[in-house]
Design a protein around this motif. Structure first.
Motif: not given
Length: 192
Positions: A1-11
């Motif tokens: 199983m692969t790790a979850t990747y989150t792109f976290d950004v303020f806008t």
């Protein structure tokens, strides 16, 4: 199983990650709910992933800040204590980050390998150009957008998705913080 990747950004509403002029950090719109939520979010075990430019920016902001500044909000301090991978072909160690390693190479290859090897989720706050490339390669599982109630048409800087590919977004979670800031979490898929 692969790790979850989150792109976290303020806008801002008009898609900028920062602004010049007389705007302050968080566009002056942070409140206690946002700050508590961010601290809880970064309290979870995870590995941070940064591009070289974002790492340099964070390291410089933290080094030049005081204990009372927004830069030292508890969630930022917690983020800095998490293990981090800095993807760079230009940086050399040691880094001014407690548990950071530099990995040289193409971000797509580096993150693909991290997703396979990591036992904890991966998260990147900022690193706009790197994350646009990772989205295009299908490596971003979640885009977490914190939308501040401002329009920075005259002073906006760092357009978040400028030059990005086209994506369909499936909304998987939403919340309102402090009565005015929206957090929207999407699952992106390349639009074909």
């Amino acid at each position: 199983m692969t790790a979850t990747y989150t792109f976290d950004v303020f806008t801002s509403l008009d898609g900028f990650g920062a602004a010049g002029g007389n705007w302050t950090g968080y566009w002056g719109k942070q409140g206690p709910e946002l700050l508590d939520h961010r601290l809880a979010l970064y309290g979870e075990e995870q590995r941070m992933v940064f591009g070289a430019n974002t790492y340099r920016l964070f390291a410089q902001m933290i080094a030049s800040s005081t204990e009372a500044s927004d830069v030292r909000d508890p969630w930022v301090t917690r983020m800095r204590s998490l293990p981090a991978t800095v993807v760079s072909t230009t940086l050399q160690g040691p880094l001014d980050w407690p548990d950071a390693t530099i990995v040289s190479g193409d971000a797509v290859d580096v993150v693909a390998r991290l997703k396979e090897e990591s036992v904890v989720p991966l998260r990147s706050h900022g690193s706009l150009s790197m994350n646009r490339a990772l989205m295009a390669a299908g490596l971003v599982d979640r885009v977490q957008v914190t939308l501040f109630p401002v329009i920075t048409g005259q002073t906006g800087a760092d357009p978040i998705f400028q030059g990005a590919a086209d994506f369909d977004l499936e909304l998987i979670e939403t919340r309102t913080l402090d009565g005015h800031t929206q957090e929207l979490i999407y699952r992106p898929t390349l639009h074909v």
